[in-house]
Design an enzyme around this catalytic site. Sequence first.
Site, PDB file in Angstrom:
ATOM      1  N   CYS A 149       0.828  -1.213   0.000  1.00 37.03           N
ATOM      2  CA  CYS A 149       0.000   0.000   0.000  1.00 37.03           C
ATOM      3  C   CYS A 149       0.867   1.270   0.000  1.00 37.03           C
ATOM      4  CB  CYS A 149      -0.981  -0.057   1.159  1.00 37.03           C
ATOM      5  SG  CYS A 149      -2.425   0.978   0.889  1.00 37.03           S
ATOM      6  N   HIS A 161      -3.256  -5.405   1.689  1.00 38.04           N
ATOM      7  CA  HIS A 161      -2.578  -5.663   2.972  1.00 38.04           C
ATOM      8  C   HIS A 161      -2.672  -7.128   3.401  1.00 38.04           C
ATOM      9  CE1 HIS A 161      -2.095  -1.430   4.410  1.00 38.04           C
ATOM     10  NE2 HIS A 161      -3.114  -1.214   3.606  1.00 38.04           N
ATOM     11  N   GLU A 165      -0.942  -8.616   5.484  1.00 34.08           N
ATOM     12  CA  GLU A 165      -0.627  -8.717   6.922  1.00 34.08           C
ATOM     13  C   GLU A 165      -1.862  -8.524   7.798  1.00 34.08           C
ATOM     14  OE1 GLU A 165      -0.173  -6.134   5.093  1.00 34.08           O
ATOM     15  OE2 GLU A 165      -0.485  -4.289   6.234  1.00 34.08           O
TER      16      GLU A 165
HETATM   17  N1  GLN Z   1      -3.663   6.357   1.340  1.00 31.23           N
HETATM   18  C1  GLN Z   1      -2.347   6.041   1.835  1.00 31.23           C
HETATM   19  C2  GLN Z   1      -1.292   6.852   1.105  1.00 31.23           C
HETATM   20  O1  GLN Z   1      -1.570   7.483   0.157  1.00 31.23           O
HETATM   21  C3  GLN Z   1      -2.053   4.587   1.693  1.00 31.23           C
HETATM   22  C4  GLN Z   1      -2.988   3.799   2.558  1.00 31.23           C
HETATM   23  C5  GLN Z   1      -2.419   2.554   3.143  1.00 31.23           C
HETATM   24  O2  GLN Z   1      -1.213   2.332   3.183  1.00 31.23           O
HETATM   25  N2  GLN Z   1      -3.289   1.732   3.669  1.00 31.23           N
HETATM   26  O3  GLN Z   1      -0.170   6.840   1.493  1.00 31.23           O
END
Ligand code: GLN
Length: 200
Positions: A87, A179, A181
């Site tokens: 992410c 994710h 995890e």
């Molecule tokens: N929206 C976050 C970002 O732009 C990422 C979200 C996440 O890691 N769950 O960094």
Amino acid sequence: MHSGDGKMATIGVLSLQGAVTEHLACLNQLEIVRGVAVKTRPPLEKVDALIIPGGESTAIGKLLKEYDLIAPLQERIKGGMPVWGTCAGMILLANRIVNQDTTYLNVLDVAVRRNAYGSQLDSFQAQAVVEKVSPEPFPLVFIRAPYIEQVGPEVEVLLCLHGHIVAVQQQHILATAFHPELTGDLRFHRFFVNMLNEAA
Ligand code: GLN
């Protein structure tokens, strides 16, 4: 997995902000590697591989710069250390962020869009098979997730969901918009350990 000197290999989790403890718990549950928190340069120099967790890429990126970790991290990744960004971690690895001027590590040849699913789908769950990782479907958790709009020639697409690229591999660099995890499913962590074995 064991490194050359007979000790268990160590996988670091970048611990500046975000889903750190969840990744460490997954790594330690595998019982084949040691998971350690990495906040500063000395442990970064010692780990065999690194996970950059989800969280807020602007916050993690700012701390990476403040703690002078960008160059040492780039050096280790360019030197072949396996790295997995989930992410926000995917955003930090990318060499292009289509809706933001600042980039961070510039090691993954993709154009990524932050908060790509907009407000309505800010967070959602799905299921899909990621063939290279396992024949059985994965539970996928997306939290204000990015997706990838373009990939360079060295980048292998591991999963395209609803027409958007959400998992890629570029040699020893793995990135997922979701994710693993947070799902209790350890197959992605095991896949990453296999990447480490192959790199060793
Ligand atoms: N929206 C976050 C970002 O732009 C990422 C979200 C996440 O890691 N769950 O960094």
